[in-house]
Design an enzyme around this catalytic site. Structure first.
Site, short mmCIF file in Angstrom:
data_model
loop_
_atom_site.label_atom_id
_atom_site.label_comp_id
_atom_site.label_asym_id
_atom_site.label_seq_id
_atom_site.Cartn_x
_atom_site.Cartn_y
_atom_site.Cartn_z
N SER A 261 30.05 33.04 -32.75
CA SER A 261 29.46 32.83 -34.08
C SER A 261 30.11 33.71 -35.15
O SER A 261 31.33 33.62 -35.35
CB SER A 261 27.95 33.08 -33.98
OG SER A 261 27.26 32.56 -35.08
N ASP B 140 26.35 21.81 -32.57
CA ASP B 140 26.01 23.18 -32.94
C ASP B 140 25.37 23.19 -34.33
O ASP B 140 26.01 22.80 -35.31
CB ASP B 140 27.28 24.05 -32.94
CG ASP B 140 26.98 25.53 -33.02
OD1 ASP B 140 26.03 25.92 -33.72
OD2 ASP B 140 27.72 26.31 -32.39
N HIS C 94 23.97 26.20 -29.90
CA HIS C 94 24.89 27.11 -30.56
C HIS C 94 25.80 27.80 -29.56
O HIS C 94 25.33 28.47 -28.64
CB HIS C 94 24.08 28.16 -31.33
CG HIS C 94 24.90 29.11 -32.15
ND1 HIS C 94 25.99 28.71 -32.87
CD2 HIS C 94 24.78 30.44 -32.34
CE1 HIS C 94 26.51 29.76 -33.50
NE2 HIS C 94 25.80 30.82 -33.17
#
Length: 519
Positions: A234, A461, A489
């Site tokens: 991320s 995602d 995610h």
């Protein structure tokens, strides 16, 4: 990556979520993985000299680090870095590290530094979940080193408000569509910035990602690696990309999973996530309706409408939770979104919605919201992720707080995401009144001269939409994209054996998967 007045609890990506997700596999996945590896050359086995320290920073690169046992199997240390890289002889700050030594010391490759995202996520916490996240092969060959970036958790950290004040921040809602509500939110954001400046001191001006990337090169050196082995989830992909741009010759093997597009401004980021989470709640609703115990009725549009009605109800009349805290609209949204990070959590959302919609009980959604914010039952918070999130983002992303622009964006967000869009509007106000305005420029990252980088994108995602991974892979001068077809995610550690084998082969052997591999 949220900066929204009504979703304070979403100010950090869920670190614990990754640890709870299992890795699933199937024969099809295994077959595809076996065919996916190309004949791309492995990284050289010849010894590589340690790069010279940048001028003026020799004392930081040459420092001795004392590793001490800290719990079963782990070792901890603290490393000094400059507060301000423009003044390397000035004040110093400390970063916290925690490592899990390689299980096979004779076959050890090096140290794999890991970042969970956020910004504000704790790598010190993440490494404690290594058994869930990283395969046995990776754990055998690498020291796994979690680190808390500057401003985060156990490193010298951003400090702003008390736990009770943070509770209030997370639950308070502002009607920013009215002048009065907008003024209240602006005043609250201004007060938060003032408290952060008072509680944190000079560090608050230096928690930007560019500085953190420079820290990362010092960490690479002090763990003894001439090239950086790195895994970023991320926001950690943004940190990794900035590192590769700044120190391309020092990149070894780098995996960027659930990528942030470094060229996007804050408005584009918020819009991408608004669409991503709207798609995710619709995917959840479709899955729920196909089951036997779904509290939602009708078709997908009807079901999503019922969730929207619940949020509106909680906003107008907060739900009881069996405690002295009520479930407000913002807390309900936080609890719902927490479960959209991983489809393994969808049954939790089904149970929480059933309790809230039919029993008027908000306790399960409140629990989920608290998990996302890392709040303990006693009211304490495990980390400072919420506070660090704002501080880092406000230095990385210049505010675009023109009222007319924000009003136009609010309308676009509401149209793109009827469920969450309105809650994401006007977030730039926080950074517009922040004590240290951003001077950063959002541009593409190319990392010319860096070793090949592995980028992973998940098609469903919600937090870092798949298109961002595609874009980052295209920007980088030498990168390979692996696509995981699924919901949730990020991918590694929670998807399938196809992803696992592609990543492990790259990390351990230096061999890249075929560009465009789909798992």
């Amino acid at each position: 990556m949220f900066r929204a007045p009504r979703l304070a609890a979403l100010s950090a990506l869920l670190v614990g979520a990754l640890a709870l997700a299992g890795c699933t596999a199937s024969e099809t996945d295994d077959d595809r993985a076996a065919d996916s590896v190309t004949t791309a050359p492995s990284a050289s086995t010849e010894p590589v000299e340690m790069p010279a320290a940048p001028a003026g920073l020799e004392a930081y690169y040459d420092q001795d680090v004392a590793w001490e046992a800290c719990g079963d199997d782990f070792e901890c240390a603290r490393v000094e870095v400059p507060l301000d890289y423009a003044v390397p002889d000035g004040e110093r700050i400390e970063l916290a590290l925690k490592r899990l030594p390689a299980e096979d010391g004779d076959a050890r490759i090096g140290s794999l530094l890991i970042n969970p995202g956020g910004p504000g996520g704790s790598g010190v916490q993440l490494v404690e979940a290594a058994d869930f996240l990283f395969s046995a092969d990776v754990r055998e060959r690498f020291d796994l080193v979690g680190f808390d970036p500057r401003g985060v958790n156990e490193s010298d950290a951003v400090e702003c408000v008390s736990d009770a004040e943070l509770d209030e921040m997370r639950s308070t809602e502002y009607d920013v569509e009215t002048p009065e509500g907008l003024a209240e939110f602006t005043a609250s954001a201004t007060e938060l910035g003032e408290k952060c400046a008072a509680g944190t001191g000079p560090l608050l001006a230096h928690v930007d990602t560019e500085s953190a990337a420079r820290d990362l090169d010092i960490l690479r050196d002090v763990v003894g690696d001439p090239q950086l082995y790195y895994f970023g989830y991320s926001y950690g992909t943004f940190l990794g990309a900035i590192y590769a741009e700044t120190f391309p010759a020092n990149v070894g093997r780098m995996v960027l999973d659930g990528a942030v597009d470094p060229a996007l401004d804050s408005a584009a980021l918020v819009m991408g996530q608004a669409v991503g989470f709207e798609n995710a709640i619709r995917a959840y609703a479709e899955d729920c309706l196909a089951g036997d115990d779904c509290p939602l009725k009708g078709d997908v549009d009807d079901a999503v409408g019922q969730i929207q009605d619940l949020l509106a109800t909680a906003e107008a009349t907060p739900l009881p939770t069996g405690s002295d805290r009520e479930l407000t609209g913002s807390l309900a949204a936080s609890g719902i979104i927490m479960t959209l990070y991983d489809n393994e959590y969808w049954p939790l959302l089904t149970s929480a919605l059933d309790a809230a919609m039919y029993d008027g009980d908000g306790s399960q959604l409140l629990f989920l919201a608290d998990v996302s914010a890392e709040r303990e039952e006693d009211g304490s918070y495990l980390t400072n992720s919420t506070e660090a999130f704002n501080a880092i983002n406000c230095l990385d992303y210049p505010a675009e707080a023109d009222l007319a622009q924000m009003q136009a964006q609010a309308a676009e967000l509401a149209e793109a995401s009827p469920t969450f869009g309105e809650m994401l509007a006007y977030g730039d106000i926080t950074c517009d009144v922040w004590p240290y305005p951003s001077t950063a420029e959002r541009t593409e990252v190319h990392a010319e001269g860096a070793a090949p980088i592995l980028v992973i994108g998940t098609t469903g995602d919600p937090a870092t939409p798949y298109e961002w991974s595609v874009s980052l892979a295209e920007q980088l001068a030498d990168a390979v994209l692996v696509t995981y077809e699924g919901e949730g995610h990020t991918a590694y550690g929670r998807s399938n054996s196809c992803v696992t084998e592609a990543v492990d082969t790259y990390l351990i052997e230096g061999t890249l998967p075929e560009d465009g591999l789909t798992c």
